[in-house]
Design a protein around this motif. Structure first.
Motif, PDB file in Angstrom:
ATOM      1  N   HIS A  37      11.566   6.336  -0.112  1.00 49.64           N
ATOM      2  CA  HIS A  37      11.463   6.812  -1.495  1.00 49.64           C
ATOM      3  C   HIS A  37      10.857   8.196  -1.649  1.00 49.64           C
ATOM      4  CE1 HIS A  37      13.245   3.700  -3.829  1.00 49.64           C
ATOM      5  NE2 HIS A  37      12.497   2.744  -3.315  1.00 49.64           N
ATOM      6  N   GLY A  38      11.327   9.141  -0.831  1.00 49.05           N
ATOM      7  CA  GLY A  38      10.976  10.532  -1.086  1.00 49.05           C
ATOM      8  C   GLY A  38       9.648  10.990  -0.541  1.00 49.05           C
ATOM      9  N   TYR A  39       8.973  10.172   0.282  1.00 48.13           N
ATOM     10  CA  TYR A  39       7.679  10.566   0.844  1.00 48.13           C
ATOM     11  C   TYR A  39       7.892  11.056   2.278  1.00 48.13           C
ATOM     12  CZ  TYR A  39       5.669   8.763  -3.362  1.00 48.13           C
ATOM     13  OH  TYR A  39       5.355   8.568  -4.687  1.00 48.13           O
ATOM     14  N   MET A 125      16.320   7.228 -14.636  1.00 48.56           N
ATOM     15  CA  MET A 125      15.198   6.406 -15.080  1.00 48.56           C
ATOM     16  C   MET A 125      14.457   5.772 -13.903  1.00 48.56           C
ATOM     17  SD  MET A 125      15.097   3.331 -17.899  1.00 48.56           S
ATOM     18  CE  MET A 125      16.743   2.831 -17.406  1.00 48.56           C
ATOM     19  N   PHE A 126      15.173   5.451 -12.824  1.00 54.20           N
ATOM     20  CA  PHE A 126      14.567   4.763 -11.690  1.00 54.20           C
ATOM     21  C   PHE A 126      14.326   5.697 -10.508  1.00 54.20           C
ATOM     22  CE2 PHE A 126      16.523   1.227 -14.042  1.00 54.20           C
ATOM     23  CZ  PHE A 126      15.392   0.427 -14.203  1.00 54.20           C
ATOM     24  N   GLY A 127      13.954   6.928 -10.792  1.00 55.45           N
ATOM     25  CA  GLY A 127      13.499   7.828  -9.745  1.00 55.45           C
ATOM     26  C   GLY A 127      14.447   8.941  -9.383  1.00 55.45           C
ATOM     27  N   THR A 252       7.046  -2.212   1.664  1.00 59.35           N
ATOM     28  CA  THR A 252       5.698  -2.462   1.144  1.00 59.35           C
ATOM     29  C   THR A 252       5.365  -1.547  -0.032  1.00 59.35           C
ATOM     30  OG1 THR A 252       4.898  -1.151   3.045  1.00 59.35           O
ATOM     31  CG2 THR A 252       4.709  -3.533   3.191  1.00 59.35           C
ATOM     32  N   GLY A 253       6.389  -1.078  -0.729  1.00 61.88           N
ATOM     33  CA  GLY A 253       6.186  -0.403  -2.013  1.00 61.88           C
ATOM     34  C   GLY A 253       5.442   0.900  -1.916  1.00 61.88           C
ATOM     35  N   ILE A 254       5.966   1.826  -1.119  1.00 61.99           N
ATOM     36  CA  ILE A 254       5.264   3.079  -0.844  1.00 61.99           C
ATOM     37  C   ILE A 254       4.843   3.806  -2.109  1.00 61.99           C
ATOM     38  CG2 ILE A 254       7.462   4.332  -0.623  1.00 61.99           C
ATOM     39  CD1 ILE A 254       6.084   6.045   1.548  1.00 61.99           C
ATOM     40  N   TYR A 255       5.680   3.796  -3.150  1.00 62.10           N
ATOM     41  CA  TYR A 255       5.354   4.569  -4.349  1.00 62.10           C
ATOM     42  C   TYR A 255       4.281   3.890  -5.188  1.00 62.10           C
ATOM     43  CZ  TYR A 255       8.546   1.352  -6.778  1.00 62.10           C
ATOM     44  OH  TYR A 255       9.165   0.236  -7.283  1.00 62.10           O
ATOM     45  N   ARG A 256       3.970   2.629  -4.894  1.00 58.93           N
ATOM     46  CA  ARG A 256       2.859   1.940  -5.548  1.00 58.93           C
ATOM     47  C   ARG A 256       1.635   1.852  -4.641  1.00 58.93           C
ATOM     48  NH1 ARG A 256       5.982  -3.499  -7.754  1.00 58.93           N
ATOM     49  NH2 ARG A 256       7.540  -2.464  -9.073  1.00 58.93           N
ATOM     50  N   GLY A 277      -1.102   6.915   3.128  1.00 55.60           N
ATOM     51  CA  GLY A 277      -1.611   8.190   2.661  1.00 55.60           C
ATOM     52  C   GLY A 277      -2.678   7.979   1.610  1.00 55.60           C
ATOM     53  N   ASN A 278      -3.282   9.090   1.209  1.00 53.19           N
ATOM     54  CA  ASN A 278      -4.232   9.083   0.111  1.00 53.19           C
ATOM     55  C   ASN A 278      -3.479   8.639  -1.148  1.00 53.19           C
ATOM     56  OD1 ASN A 278      -5.862   9.744  -2.075  1.00 53.19           O
ATOM     57  ND2 ASN A 278      -6.643  11.620  -1.117  1.00 53.19           N
ATOM     58  N   GLN A 279      -3.809   7.452  -1.672  1.00 56.00           N
ATOM     59  CA  GLN A 279      -3.032   6.915  -2.783  1.00 56.00           C
ATOM     60  C   GLN A 279      -3.090   7.804  -4.011  1.00 56.00           C
ATOM     61  OE1 GLN A 279      -3.620   2.759  -3.379  1.00 56.00           O
ATOM     62  NE2 GLN A 279      -2.189   2.633  -5.067  1.00 56.00           N
ATOM     63  N   GLY A 280      -4.154   8.606  -4.111  1.00 52.88           N
ATOM     64  CA  GLY A 280      -4.225   9.512  -5.239  1.00 52.88           C
ATOM     65  C   GLY A 280      -3.133  10.563  -5.243  1.00 52.88           C
ATOM     66  N   ALA A 281      -2.503  10.767  -4.059  1.00 51.42           N
ATOM     67  CA  ALA A 281      -1.425  11.744  -3.968  1.00 51.42           C
ATOM     68  C   ALA A 281      -0.062  11.140  -4.195  1.00 51.42           C
ATOM     69  CB  ALA A 281      -1.452  12.407  -2.594  1.00 51.42           C
ATOM     70  N   ILE A 282       0.002   9.816  -4.342  1.00 52.26           N
ATOM     71  CA  ILE A 282       1.262   9.141  -4.569  1.00 52.26           C
ATOM     72  C   ILE A 282       1.563   9.113  -6.056  1.00 52.26           C
ATOM     73  CG2 ILE A 282       2.498   6.944  -4.280  1.00 52.26           C
ATOM     74  CD1 ILE A 282       2.006   8.294  -1.652  1.00 52.26           C
ATOM     75  N   SER A 283       2.791   9.489  -6.415  1.00 48.85           N
ATOM     76  CA  SER A 283       3.139   9.510  -7.829  1.00 48.85           C
ATOM     77  C   SER A 283       4.414   8.739  -8.047  1.00 48.85           C
ATOM     78  CB  SER A 283       3.310  10.954  -8.298  1.00 48.85           C
ATOM     79  OG  SER A 283       4.335  11.611  -7.579  1.00 48.85           O
TER      80      SER A 283
END
Length: 283
Positions: A37-39, A125-127, A252-256, A277-283
């Protein structure tokens, strides 16, 4: 956006962990990466972790399969496609990108103005909006009314951004991959429909029992071309990558969660690899 700082986790199967009925062919290390998903940072890091672990196992061959949904939601879908192009060109490993439902949306929007008008609202709508931003390299995705009023320009800009190796990769993504008694698809397979028939469905079939779309995958082993197989899939988010009956979900829901997981199969055992990763950087 802050750079993702990866933590590396490896979980080798212990005696109390659930068994999985599938195993790869002799001498093959088979790694299956969940929905990216784009990470792109974590995508590159999980590949490096797989290669490190494979070098410790010393298989005859290494196959890395990405289960699809490589794009959308995250900030760098273009980078993820480029990583996949780079990995697919290697001769020392086999890299296999599968088609997920998010890539299906993109391919439908590219195929014709009519398909674009039918599917672009759901895709954005879904990314999909983040993918368009990434592909356009600084230009923002136009508002949906503008896309609906002028799908020709929207599609042309996407085609220009994907031209060459990215488009070839997208067009050649597979529905499934099997090695030994491990069968991999994006979403798994419904229990009541023969796998051979499900895999015969066209990529642009968006029915709920499709290999890219099902939300109720079978938990029993399924026969494919006369071989009983354990099923590895993404698409449906789970807290952990681990066997559930005869299926092995790896999303495992990387974007969440900020976690990207992979299952590594070798001989009669498996282990789970994970980067986070640092979850604060996940959007």
């Amino acid at each position: 956006m802050r750079k993702l700082v990866a933590n590396l986790i490896s979980k080798t199967r212990r005696s109390g962990d659930p068994a999985f009925p599938g195993s790869p062919s002799k001498g093959t290390a088979l790694a299956v990466i969940g929905d990216v998903h784009g990470y792109s940072d974590l995508f590159r890091q999980i590949i490096a972790r797989i290669e490190q672990r494979s070098s410790e196992l010393s298989p005859d061959r290494l196959v890395i399969v990405q289960v699809g949904d490589m794009i959308d939601r995250g900030p760098d879908s273009a980078g993820c496609l480029d990583i996949a192009v780079e990995q697919s060109a290697r001769r020392d490993i086999e890299f296999v990108p599968l088609l997920g439902n998010h890539e299906v949306f993109l391919r439908l929007c590219l195929r014709s103005d009519e398909d674009c008008l039918d599917h672009v609202a759901d895709w954005l709508m879904f990314g999909g909006r983040q993918t368009v931003d990434s592909l356009l390299g600084g230009a923002s995705c136009p508002p949906l009314p503008d896309v609906l009023n002028d799908p020709v320009t929207f599609r042309r800009n996407l085609q220009d951004a994907l031209e060459g190796a990215r488009m070839e990769l997208l067009e050649n993504m597979r529905s499934h991959y099997r090695d030994g008694s491990v069968l991999i698809s994006h979403a798994g397979f419904p229990e009541d429909d023969p796998v051979d028939e499900v895999l015969a469905l066209s990529w642009d079939d968006v029915s709920p029992g499709h290999w890219a779309w099902t939300r109720e995958p079978s938990e029993i082993s399924l026969s494919f071309q006369g071989q009983e197989c354990g099923i590895v899939h993404g698409h449906s988010i789970h807290d952990e990558a681990r066997p559930v009956g005869a299926r092995f979900p790896v999303d495992t829901g990387i974007y969440r969660s900020g976690r990207l997981s992979a299952a590594l199969f070798f001989e009669d055992s498996y282990e789970v690899l994970e980067v986070s990763g640092n979850q604060g950087a996940i959007s």
